[in-house]
Scaffold this active site. Sequence first.
Site, PDB file in Angstrom:
ATOM      1  CD  GLU A  55      20.265  18.873   6.256  1.00 21.14           C
ATOM      2  OE1 GLU A  55      20.757  18.651   7.106  1.00 21.14           O
ATOM      3  OE2 GLU A  55      21.093  19.614   5.404  1.00 21.14           O
ATOM      4  N   PRO A  74      39.000  16.182   9.373  1.00 22.04           N
ATOM      5  CG  PRO A  74      40.031  14.433   7.657  1.00 22.04           C
ATOM      6  CD  PRO A  74      40.295  15.554   9.043  1.00 22.04           C
ATOM      7  CD  GLU A 125      28.821  28.313   6.396  1.00 14.80           C
ATOM      8  OE1 GLU A 125      27.849  27.978   6.024  1.00 14.80           O
ATOM      9  OE2 GLU A 125      29.445  29.537   6.124  1.00 14.80           O
ATOM     10  CB  CYS A 183      24.214  22.268   3.614  1.00  8.44           C
ATOM     11  SG  CYS A 183      25.574  23.024   2.386  1.00  8.44           S
TER      12      CYS A 183
HETATM   13  P1  NAD Z   1      27.929  15.844  11.021  1.00  7.77           P
HETATM   14  O1  NAD Z   1      27.620  16.889  12.063  1.00  7.77           O
HETATM   15  O2  NAD Z   1      27.588  14.503  11.686  1.00  7.77           O
HETATM   16  O3  NAD Z   1      29.560  15.569  11.080  1.00  7.77           O
HETATM   17  C1  NAD Z   1      30.274  16.798  10.489  1.00  7.77           C
HETATM   18  C2  NAD Z   1      31.737  16.673  11.207  1.00  7.77           C
HETATM   19  O4  NAD Z   1      31.428  16.867  12.588  1.00  7.77           O
HETATM   20  C3  NAD Z   1      32.343  15.500  10.852  1.00  7.77           C
HETATM   21  O5  NAD Z   1      33.736  15.778  10.895  1.00  7.77           O
HETATM   22  C4  NAD Z   1      32.249  14.762  12.169  1.00  7.77           C
HETATM   23  O6  NAD Z   1      33.094  13.719  12.400  1.00  7.77           O
HETATM   24  C5  NAD Z   1      32.211  15.776  13.217  1.00  7.77           C
HETATM   25  N1  NAD Z   1      31.368  15.487  14.546  1.00  7.77           N
HETATM   26  C6  NAD Z   1      30.252  14.547  14.665  1.00  7.77           C
HETATM   27  N2  NAD Z   1      30.062  14.652  15.944  1.00  7.77           N
HETATM   28  C7  NAD Z   1      31.062  15.534  16.702  1.00  7.77           C
HETATM   29  C8  NAD Z   1      31.427  15.937  18.034  1.00  7.77           C
HETATM   30  N3  NAD Z   1      30.524  15.448  19.023  1.00  7.77           N
HETATM   31  N4  NAD Z   1      32.319  16.707  18.256  1.00  7.77           N
HETATM   32  C9  NAD Z   1      32.967  17.121  17.308  1.00  7.77           C
HETATM   33  N5  NAD Z   1      33.234  16.867  16.022  1.00  7.77           N
HETATM   34  C10 NAD Z   1      32.029  16.083  15.667  1.00  7.77           C
HETATM   35  O7  NAD Z   1      27.391  16.069   9.753  1.00  7.77           O
HETATM   36  P2  NAD Z   1      27.549  15.127   8.377  1.00  7.77           P
HETATM   37  O8  NAD Z   1      26.713  13.919   8.244  1.00  7.77           O
HETATM   38  O9  NAD Z   1      29.266  14.699   8.269  1.00  7.77           O
HETATM   39  O10 NAD Z   1      27.388  16.184   7.239  1.00  7.77           O
HETATM   40  C11 NAD Z   1      26.015  16.435   6.925  1.00  7.77           C
HETATM   41  C12 NAD Z   1      25.586  17.771   7.469  1.00  7.77           C
HETATM   42  O11 NAD Z   1      26.345  18.882   7.086  1.00  7.77           O
HETATM   43  C13 NAD Z   1      24.009  18.137   6.839  1.00  7.77           C
HETATM   44  O12 NAD Z   1      23.224  18.472   8.126  1.00  7.77           O
HETATM   45  C14 NAD Z   1      24.551  19.148   5.978  1.00  7.77           C
HETATM   46  O13 NAD Z   1      23.374  20.184   5.467  1.00  7.77           O
HETATM   47  C15 NAD Z   1      25.703  19.887   6.666  1.00  7.77           C
HETATM   48  N6  NAD Z   1      26.510  20.550   5.580  1.00  7.77           N
HETATM   49  C16 NAD Z   1      26.617  22.157   5.545  1.00  7.77           C
HETATM   50  C17 NAD Z   1      27.321  22.982   4.980  1.00  7.77           C
HETATM   51  C18 NAD Z   1      27.048  24.155   5.100  1.00  7.77           C
HETATM   52  O14 NAD Z   1      28.054  24.906   4.213  1.00  7.77           O
HETATM   53  N7  NAD Z   1      26.139  24.978   5.811  1.00  7.77           N
HETATM   54  C19 NAD Z   1      28.050  22.370   3.951  1.00  7.77           C
HETATM   55  C20 NAD Z   1      27.933  20.879   3.862  1.00  7.77           C
HETATM   56  C21 NAD Z   1      27.246  20.038   4.872  1.00  7.77           C
END
Ligand code: NAD
Length: 495
Positions: free
Chosen positions: A399, A193, A268, A302
């Site tokens: 975004e 998570p 996603e 998103c």
């Molecule tokens: P994020 O990409 O920063 O993080 C998402 C997840 O990835 C977190 O658990 C984070 O700890 C992990 N993460 C970050 N860097 C990583 C790495 N190098 N290796 C592995 N895991 C890593 O995104 P966020 O800020 O948490 O969420 C917002 C983004 O998510 C927005 O761009 C939003 O549009 C997108 N989103 C998409 C959907 C969809 O279904 N398309 C749904 C919800 C959110």
Amino acid sequence: MSPLQTPHATRVLEDDLLARTPSRLYVDGRWREASDGMILQVEDPATGTTLATVANASVQDARDAMDAASRAQSSWAKTPARTRADLLLAAHQTVLARAEEFALLISLEMGKPLDQARGEVTYGADFLRWYAEEAVRISGRWSDSPDGRSRLITMKQPVGPTFMITPWNFPLAMGTRKLGPALAAGCTAIVKPAPQTPLTMLALAAVLEEVGVPRGVVNVLPTDRAENVAGVVIGDPRLRKLSFTGSTRVGQQLVRDSADGLLRLSMELGGNAPFLVFADADLDRAVEGAMIAKMRNMGQACTAANRFLVHHDVASDFGSMLAERMTAERMGRGTDPDVTVGPLVDERARIKVGELVREATSRGARLTTGGHAVAGPGYFFAPTVVQGVPADARILSEEIFGPVAPIVEFGDDDQAIALANGTPYGLVAYAYTADVDRVVRVSEDLEFGMVGVNQGIVSTAAAPFGGVKQSGFGREGGPEGIEEYLALKYVGLAV
Ligand code: NAD
């Protein structure tokens, strides 16, 4: 409401819930501290204070989780579908029986108003039920070869151990959208998570344990060492699938990292949703839909409407009606029952939203309401409407992830579609119109994975959620969602 004003009884309830929520890793059916003793702090975004401390998974914990998921895979795959379905149904019922607790936990760690958190609990739990129903309908095919000499049998089998990485904005639903179909298909899972919101996923793991999901089938690794932990899991040859929800930038990196293992992937990713209002639209309905599409999660979705494209005959009326509704919103800590707008997730997010608004206004856009951060504790940003936004403003191409509605005017349908499609993203688009011909044309011409027509929300467990272009690939929800966790096998049988 400041934390000092939070009623005493509410604080007691919150403290009690937080004290009962698991704070350790869940690996191989056991709750344990991180192997190196590290912890991470979970913050209340409405106050900036620490809500809880949680074990912070190390690479060793990731190896242990991979061992557990791999060990459990074969027996989970062979567990009768009806048994897997019954476990999912029991989990669905248990989550709903504790809906108020889950909603409070989501609101506390993520910041959304309680009512929206309740909505997420219903929506998130629904994936457990939907895929309990799908688990027993996984089927194959039997046919004759054209020369009649053999029988062609196709069967669907679980892909294998799956790694799930989820974002902070829907701490329950982004997990169940993956766990529901994966468990139904017979895959084991390691869930990572987001570090901002690990509590809800840990509470879900406790439910899965309680209803009897066997050890090792689900493992949960909260960590702020995402890159290292993910590197170990993704680099392990026993892993067969990665399902990621998050930003496009991180998604692209994970696709590259998964190349050596040739992992099955679901991505996603980010969005930049257009919200089109045609001249014949019912404006009251359009504003109602706009409030949902924009303000759900304080714009941190998103699927959030990122660009309001409005026909110039109705743009002024739509703008002032939307501004009136935005101004009437009540900001505060999500756990206060009257609050409709909570804080943003952190200061970085708030600074970015402020920058996007400033860049637009410095280039001629007009603020109709809001436009500023709110002083005091927490990461609040006022609901905002900006009109007359120049076509190349950053706010239209990035975004926003905040409660800001930029309005752009268009003249005819072709221009509207061209503006809507003028983004590398392709998750969801919304369109308001009363003309059936236009509904068909627009739905077909919009280059997005989903289109909401005369409705400001498209998410349901019964429909395939997902994007095209830079919004990724793969679908969550609907009968399609389980296919992401199934591999097709063909057997040729000589007769
Ligand atoms: P994020 O990409 O920063 O993080 C998402 C997840 O990835 C977190 O658990 C984070 O700890 C992990 N993460 C970050 N860097 C990583 C790495 N190098 N290796 C592995 N895991 C890593 O995104 P966020 O800020 O948490 O969420 C917002 C983004 O998510 C927005 O761009 C939003 O549009 C997108 N989103 C998409 C959907 C969809 O279904 N398309 C749904 C919800 C959110």
